[in-house]
Design an enzyme around this catalytic site. Structure first.
Site, PDB file in Angstrom:
ATOM      1  N   ARG A 317       0.802  -1.231   0.000  1.00 56.05           N
ATOM      2  CA  ARG A 317       0.000   0.000   0.000  1.00 56.05           C
ATOM      3  C   ARG A 317       0.833   1.279   0.000  1.00 56.05           C
ATOM      4  O   ARG A 317       0.531   2.205  -0.758  1.00 56.05           O
ATOM      5  CB  ARG A 317      -1.003  -0.004   1.154  1.00 56.05           C
ATOM      6  CG  ARG A 317      -2.000  -1.172   1.081  1.00 56.05           C
ATOM      7  CD  ARG A 317      -3.144  -1.045   2.078  1.00 56.05           C
ATOM      8  NE  ARG A 317      -3.990   0.082   1.766  1.00 56.05           N
ATOM      9  CZ  ARG A 317      -3.930   1.260   2.354  1.00 56.05           C
ATOM     10  NH1 ARG A 317      -3.105   1.472   3.350  1.00 56.05           N
ATOM     11  NH2 ARG A 317      -4.705   2.241   1.964  1.00 56.05           N
ATOM     12  N   CYS A 349      15.160  -4.185  -3.555  1.00 56.92           N
ATOM     13  CA  CYS A 349      16.020  -3.287  -4.338  1.00 56.92           C
ATOM     14  C   CYS A 349      15.210  -2.320  -5.174  1.00 56.92           C
ATOM     15  O   CYS A 349      15.240  -2.376  -6.402  1.00 56.92           O
ATOM     16  CB  CYS A 349      16.928  -4.116  -5.238  1.00 56.92           C
ATOM     17  SG  CYS A 349      17.735  -5.405  -4.320  1.00 56.92           S
TER      18      CYS A 349
END
Ligand SMILES: *Cc1c(COP(=O)(O)O)cnc(C)c1O
Length: 425
Positions: A317, A349
């Site tokens: 979210r 990453c």
């Protein structure tokens, strides 16, 4: 109201210490409260007049079978958006005659499954879907109960990605076309046309937007009835919001629910129709937290990063909707404890893997546990295995007891799903 509170300096989920769950199950871990789910469902159902009117929990918010089972026992139905969700609802003990099938792109196989299962209602989103459903049901000698989802051209909700009721969105038939399509549907052999549906967005805190949509539904109902057509059901969708920025004493707002129910009575009460409701976030949002462990503390010139063991693949979210989640320390800080400003990020990453920026928190150390609050809806259900990370386990608390309701997957489960083609063997 939710049931995550501090006791003796520790965060508890109902009567279970969060630290004990984290020790037993590991982190990250989703923790849900059965008492909170129950309370939210009951407050909502009572306010909107169930069982005369019907509540279909929008299970895409949180579809763990233990969550569904908790709600099923209270009489909840399910709003589903795929064959998988229908199967999951049935497996959790929600009977077919309490299942609604929504969604903008249902395949022929999914519609056939819904018809064969004998579900309560299909919410039709396009004219071509109407034709397809009628043909499928007719070929089976059945008539499928259905309503038509209308797009009232009222956009609402907390973020552009969760607005569904504006004419610019892909959802539902346009208001102008609704009468013609409804009249056609009423004469089709494979559908039993019972009414209308709408759902204008999510995280709606302004009842005015919903009222505008419902007034359009009322006007359309009267117009259809004027043409001699039967309208006996109005499915009013979900979308009622919850506050994400909650003080530690937050009381879940029954006020908004009461005002919502009163607005519906005022707007639609004279029509004598059965109302359907599809709340998702409202039921599950505040009933869950995501507990994570601090892996690294990385002081930089402008901020200090807390790198935690949860990531965007576990709770998307913040990355997807710029959503705000309160962050609580599992061990309660004393009032006099120093506070610092942190950026809280996961190990994936991508710079988007950030849960919070410039967030004031009690001074935090490696190994401390943090809880992302209000993570019960659109948390675990939107999780993925990006970066070959294991799906987060889910725990349901019931009083002092807790159960692992989805274990952490294993690396063998995950890697073993791949198949090596013949030419690489
Ligand atoms: C997502 C959805 C819901 C639930 O929305 P919430 O904001 O979680 O209440 C209800 N109905 C439909 C058709 C949906 O797509």
């Amino acid at each position: 109201m939710h049931h995550f509170n501090y006791r003796n300096g520790q965060l508890f989920a109902e009567d279970a210490a969060v630290v004990a769950i984290a020790e037993a199950v590991g982190t990250p871990v989703y923790i849900y409260s059965a008492a909170t789910l129950t309370r939210h469902y009951q407050v909502f159902a009572r306010a909107v007049g169930a069982p005369k009117h019907r509540v279909f929990y929008a299970m895409k918010a949180n579809s763990n079978q233990a969550v569904l089972g908790t709600l099923a026992r209270l009489g909840a139905g399910a709003d589903t958006v795929s064959e998988g969700e229908i199967r999951r609802a049935l497996a959790a003990g929600i009977p077919a005659d309490r299942i609604v099938f929504s969604g903008v792109g249902k395949s022929a196989e999914e519609l056939a499954f819904a018809v064969d299962t004998g579900i309560y209602q299909v919410n039709i989103e396009t004219e071509s879907e109407l034709d397809l459903l009628s043909a499928i049901a007719h070929a089976r000698g059945k008539r499928q109960s259905a309503v038509i989802r209308v797009n009232p051209d009222v956009g609402a909700g907390g973020h552009a990605k969760i607005t569904t009721g504006s004419s610019a969105n892909k959802f539902g038939v346009s208001f102008d076309e609704a009468s013609r399509i409804y009249a056609r549907a009423a004469n089709m052999p494979g559908v039993k046309m019972l009414g209308l549906a709408t759902h204008i967005g999510s995280l709606i805190m302004d009842l005015g937007d919903l009222e505008a949509a419902f007034i359009r539904m009322r006007d359309l109902t009267l117009r259809l009835r004027g043409e001699g057509l039967t309208v006996e059901r109005l499915d009013l969708g979900g979308g009622l919001g919850i506050p994400y920025e909650i003080p530690e004493t937050f009381e879940h707002g029954p006020d908004l629910i009461e005002a919502y129910a009163a607005m519906i009575e005022r707007t639609l009460g004279s029509l004598d129709v059965e109302h359907g409701f599809e709340p998702g976030r409202l039921i599950a949002g505040n009933a869950g937290i995501l507990v994570t462990k601090v892996l690294q503390v990385n002081p930089r010139a402008h901020t200090t990063f807390l790198i935690v063991d949860a990531a965007m693949n576990d709770l998307i979210r913040p990355a997807m909707y710029e959503a705000y989640h309160e962050i609580w320390s599992v061990r309660q800080a004393t009032a006099s404890a120093p506070r610092k400003t942190y950026d809280v990020a996961g190990p994936v990453c991508e710079s988007g893997d950030t849960f919070a920026t410039a967030r004031p928190l009690p001074e935090t150390h490696i190994g401390d546990l943090l809880a992302f609050m209000t993570a019960g809806a659109y948390g675990a259900t939107m999780s993925s295995t990006y970066n070959t990370r294991l799906l987060v386990p889910e725990v349901l608390v019931n009083g002092a007891e807790f159960a692992i309701v989805r274990p952490r997957t294993t690396f063998n489960d995950l890697i073993g799903l791949d198949r090596v083609p013949r030419w690489l063997r």
